[in-house]
Each structure stands twice: as C-alpha cells, then as structure tokens.
Design an enzyme around this catalytic site. Sequence first.
Site: not given
Length: 363
Positions: A59, A200, A219, A237, A241-242, A256, A322
């Site tokens: 990003r 996003k 988030h 990030s 989390k994932t 997410d 990704r």
Amino acid sequence: MKSTEVITQELEKMGIRNVSQVSYNCSTPALYETTMRRREGMIAHLGPLVVRTGQHTGRSPNDKFIVEEESSKDHIWWGKVNRPISEEHFNGIFKKMQAYIQNKDVFVQDCFAGTDPEYRMPIRIVTETGWHSLFARNLFVQAKEEERDNHNPEFTVINMPYSQADPASDGTNSPVFITVNYGKKLVLIGGTSYAGEIKKSIFSVLNYILPLKDVLSMHCSANQGEDGDVAILFGLSGTGKTTLSADPKRKLIGDDEHGWSDKGVFNFEGGCYAKVIRLSPEAEPEIYETTRKFGTILENVAMEVHSRDLDLDDASLTENTRAAYPLTHINNIVPSGMGDHPKNIVMLTADAFGVLTPIAKLS
C-alpha cells in the site's frame, strides 16, 4: 441480472463514456480467460493465477487522500493519516481518468461489503484489468443472481492502475492516488497495481459509515468454536491474525475486517487476502492449500516459468507476497459470515512494546 447495456448507461451517468467494451460480473473462469488473453498473469501448477504488481508491492499510505467536502469534513479526524485534498483537485483527477478510460475495456463487479443484511453496503468495482476484477469478486461478498437487478451501488471504486496523477497540478504526493469522496460516494485509484488498495479503500469507507450507525468497525480476524463461542483477534499486518483465525478446530468467520453491532460480529468481506511468504504446509495447512487452487490470485509470488511450480520462500520481489481467495476455499467456515458477541478478544503484537502486553486477559 442487469444487462451490459444498462450497466453502460449507469457508467455514462457517472461520466465514464466511450469505452470499448464493458464486461459485467464476469465469472472466475471467464476472468481467467481474459487475463490470459491480455497477458496480465500466468497460471501456476494446480490452477492459481500469478500476477505482478510492478513497482508497488504494498500500500501507498502517503498517497491516500480524503476530499474535504461539506457532508463529511466535520466527521473526519484530519491529520497525517486522513490527509485532505480539495474538491477541485479531485475533480481534476477524475476528468483525467475519464479521458484515460475512453476506448478501453472496463470490467465491472457488483458486490456487497458486509455479510449482515442490515448493514451491508452495495458497492461497484470498475477496473481496467481482468485480474483486478477477479480480486474484487474474491474479496467482496458476491451479489446473488436475484439481487443484481436491484443492486444500486452506494459506493463506486474506479481502479485504473495505469492512469497517473501529476503532483504539480493535482495536489498529490506522487503519480499514485487513492482518493475518497464521501459526497460523491466515489473512490478513485491510479498509479498502482497493488490490489490491496481496492480492499482497503472500501474498509476506509466502512470505517466512516458504520460508527455513525453505532457499529464498531474493526481490523481483526474472527472465528467460532463448536459451542458458538466467538473470538476476535486484533493486530497489525503480519502479527498472525489470518494464521491464528484459520484454526482447524474452529470455524472461520473472517480473517481481516469485521463489524461489531448490537447483534454480534459480522465479516465485511467474502474472501481473504493472506500473506504467503514462507508459508508452511505444516504450520498453516488451510492457507497453504489455497495457493494450490483454481480461483486464487497470487500477487508477486515467485514461480518457475517452465514447470509453473511456486516458490513461496522466494522474497526477491517483495516480503509482502499475497494470496487473494474466496472464503469458500477454506473448508471450515461460518457460511453466513456472522457470529455472536465475542467471548474472547486477543491482542497480537509483533514485539513487547505495545500498549498492552502481548497477551492480556481482560475482565
């Protein structure tokens, strides 16, 4: 389902005119064929689509702007994160984009952001590449056939990676721009092929809209145990989390972005956008398997050209490799994307210098 002619007319009302061809809500196989024909990507062993995003492999937060306009300016915390841009500059960028789009093919996906019918937002994603249209199809909640006739987008994202801004005249920091106009309900993205900007930008919109409806936007990832107990996991990030949400003993709600209403939590998305650098089939079997499935998009993942075998350990292009895939690529999910109020809240940190200790039990 709306006809291509109707969609073309709706785009013309927005100022998107004289396009070569409009492809509306194309299926995954059709978008694969288009991507191959236009040489936008390659197919890896077992079927995932491998693409490159060029210079921008992540990003561009310094290139994101919010239009300072009457309907929203008093609700926004302006500063280094929420940077203002004038309506005049936004309109100038949009005019350049309208000129750029002429005589080009465009791809349109009508989707929803949010799984809870009470709070979901109908959205439209307009792109100049087939694979970005597939990304939108994977990441957002697909509209059912019977819902498409009455699908009236509350927000539209126009993503033209090869359209660039002129910082001197457009008020941007670089040729890249991600501009959100809450008055016109429009997001413009250009100068970058990194698909995460699409995801996003809609999250930013929901961060603005939902708190005004007494819904907390978060988030975080979320999953559910056998007894229906919900856990949510917060973290920046890369903090896990994932990975942690894809626990084989618990059902995945989402990896997410979620909302927390008076009824409970609900996923904003219909897919996952997982980091895959050095992904392990032993440690992360569920996510690893998605890199071996038709329909998954792999951004900047290394691939041997002749055998089409992937090398998930190769970070030569970026550490931020990704995979974008629909939730249905995960076997153990909550199909509704909704759950009860969380019983456990986990704060994940990359180090010990967070506000809370790495693991905190809250009363």
